[in-house]
Design a protein around this motif. Structure first.
Motif, PDB file in Angstrom:
ATOM      1  N   VAL A  36       0.790  -1.364   0.106  1.00 40.44           N
ATOM      2  CA  VAL A  36       0.097  -0.023   0.148  1.00 40.44           C
ATOM      3  C   VAL A  36       0.911   1.314   0.100  1.00 40.44           C
ATOM      4  N   ILE A  37       2.058   1.137   0.565  1.00 42.38           N
ATOM      5  CA  ILE A  37       2.929   2.563   0.603  1.00 42.38           C
ATOM      6  C   ILE A  37       3.610   2.514  -0.565  1.00 42.38           C
ATOM      7  N   SER A  38       3.647   1.503  -1.534  1.00 37.51           N
ATOM      8  CA  SER A  38       4.088   1.628  -2.574  1.00 37.51           C
ATOM      9  C   SER A  38       3.126   2.233  -3.879  1.00 37.51           C
ATOM     10  N   LEU A  39       2.017   1.935  -3.639  1.00 39.13           N
ATOM     11  CA  LEU A  39       1.024   2.633  -4.253  1.00 39.13           C
ATOM     12  C   LEU A  39       0.457   4.016  -3.783  1.00 39.13           C
ATOM     13  N   ALA A  86      -0.988   3.280   6.298  1.00 41.42           N
ATOM     14  CA  ALA A  86      -0.036   1.989   5.518  1.00 41.42           C
ATOM     15  C   ALA A  86       0.847   1.713   6.658  1.00 41.42           C
ATOM     16  N   ASN A  87       1.602   2.831   6.677  1.00 34.99           N
ATOM     17  CA  ASN A  87       2.965   2.775   7.505  1.00 34.99           C
ATOM     18  C   ASN A  87       2.640   2.358   9.113  1.00 34.99           C
ATOM     19  N   ASN A 139      12.009  -6.786   9.842  1.00 36.81           N
ATOM     20  CA  ASN A 139      13.083  -5.520  10.039  1.00 36.81           C
ATOM     21  C   ASN A 139      13.523  -4.976   8.688  1.00 36.81           C
ATOM     22  N   ALA A 140      13.832  -5.804   7.612  1.00 33.76           N
ATOM     23  CA  ALA A 140      13.864  -5.141   6.352  1.00 33.76           C
ATOM     24  C   ALA A 140      12.890  -4.324   5.976  1.00 33.76           C
ATOM     25  N   LEU A 141      11.587  -4.770   6.086  1.00 35.54           N
ATOM     26  CA  LEU A 141      10.417  -4.217   5.424  1.00 35.54           C
ATOM     27  C   LEU A 141      10.252  -2.774   6.195  1.00 35.54           C
ATOM     28  N   LEU A 142      10.410  -2.800   7.493  1.00 36.28           N
ATOM     29  CA  LEU A 142      10.436  -1.610   8.443  1.00 36.28           C
ATOM     30  C   LEU A 142      10.985  -0.506   7.902  1.00 36.28           C
ATOM     31  N   ALA A 143      12.684  -0.958   7.370  1.00 41.42           N
ATOM     32  CA  ALA A 143      13.422  -0.011   7.205  1.00 41.42           C
ATOM     33  C   ALA A 143      13.125   0.516   5.689  1.00 41.42           C
ATOM     34  N   ALA A 198       9.999   2.850   6.253  1.00 40.11           N
ATOM     35  CA  ALA A 198      10.489   4.187   6.796  1.00 40.11           C
ATOM     36  C   ALA A 198      10.683   5.313   5.659  1.00 40.11           C
ATOM     37  N   ALA A 199      11.776   4.876   4.944  1.00 43.53           N
ATOM     38  CA  ALA A 199      12.371   5.374   3.798  1.00 43.53           C
ATOM     39  C   ALA A 199      11.034   6.127   2.891  1.00 43.53           C
ATOM     40  N   GLU A 200      10.524   5.238   2.500  1.00 40.42           N
ATOM     41  CA  GLU A 200       9.561   5.542   1.259  1.00 40.42           C
ATOM     42  C   GLU A 200       8.373   6.142   2.097  1.00 40.42           C
TER      43      GLU A 200
END
Length: 210
Positions: A129-132, A155-156, A187-191, A194-196
């Motif tokens: 959802v963040i990507s969209l 979404a975040n 943890n990879a998803l969280l990182a 956060a940036a996106e």
């Protein structure tokens, strides 16, 4: 309780009650679903509008994806309840004999894995959802572009909230290889999220003069 048929008021009443479900996992999934719905809103208010003909086809695809994710996250509210109740049922199994203790322990461990995978699934969908939201922020109607910012934040919030359920359940899993794999993934998803999320938020702020 069903997220598809209950009113918001009823859901919030149940969330506020002394019942263990719905809980944080369901609330997190709902937050992600609201993010997806807001992406759809931006798309629906852009597609076919004057001055947005060039992006209408792209946003038709974004809309279809957002609606799919919204359905998955809405279902995730109920899936969280099932995972929690299954885990509680495992803890309630008899343990009077060695055989019962062994069966109970194995059932608990299996339920803990499912209770870790369920919120991790929600985390992944919230990330999508963040990507969209980025698509909506980049191409959406400027009159509703602030809603793309709300979408990415919702979404975040859903992703970060569900990550807490991954952490708490993974901690109790004896199969540490399995647990560490799920922890590394979340943890990879969280990182990345956060940036996106910050990038989309800043895009929206710039477009509305914030």
């Amino acid at each position: 309780m069903s997220a598809k048929t209950d009113t918001i008021g009823k859901f919030l009443d149940e969330l506020a009650s002394d019942a263990p479900t719905p809980g944080g996992g369901g609330a997190a999934a709902l937050s992600g679903a609201m993010g997806a719905a807001l992406v759809s809103m931006v798309c629906n208010l852009t597609i076919g509008k004057k001055n947005y003909e060039a992006v209408s086809a792209d946003l038709q695809l974004t809309l279809a994806k957002a609606e799919k994710l919204r359905a998955e996250l809405t279902a995730g509210v109920d899936e969280d309840v099932v995972a929690f109740n299954t885990l509680m049922g495992a803890y309630g199994l008899p343990r009077g004999t060695d055989e019962e203790k062994a069966k109970r322990s194995a059932t608990i461990q299996s339920a803990l894995k499912e209770a870790t995978l369920a919120p991790l699934k929600t985390c992944k969908i919230c990330y999508d959802v963040i990507s969209l939201s980025k698509e909506a922020a980049d191409k959406g109607n400027l009159n509703v572009i602030s809603d793309a910012g709300v979408a990415v934040l919702a979404a975040n919030a859903g992703l970060r909230s569900c990550a807490l359920n991954v952490f708490i359940n993974a901690k109790a899993i004896k199969d540490r290889d399995f647990a560490e794999q799920q922890l590394a993934e979340v943890n990879a998803l969280l990182a990345k999220a956060a940036a996106e999320t910050e990038a989309v938020y800043e895009t929206v702020k710039a477009k509305i003069g914030g």
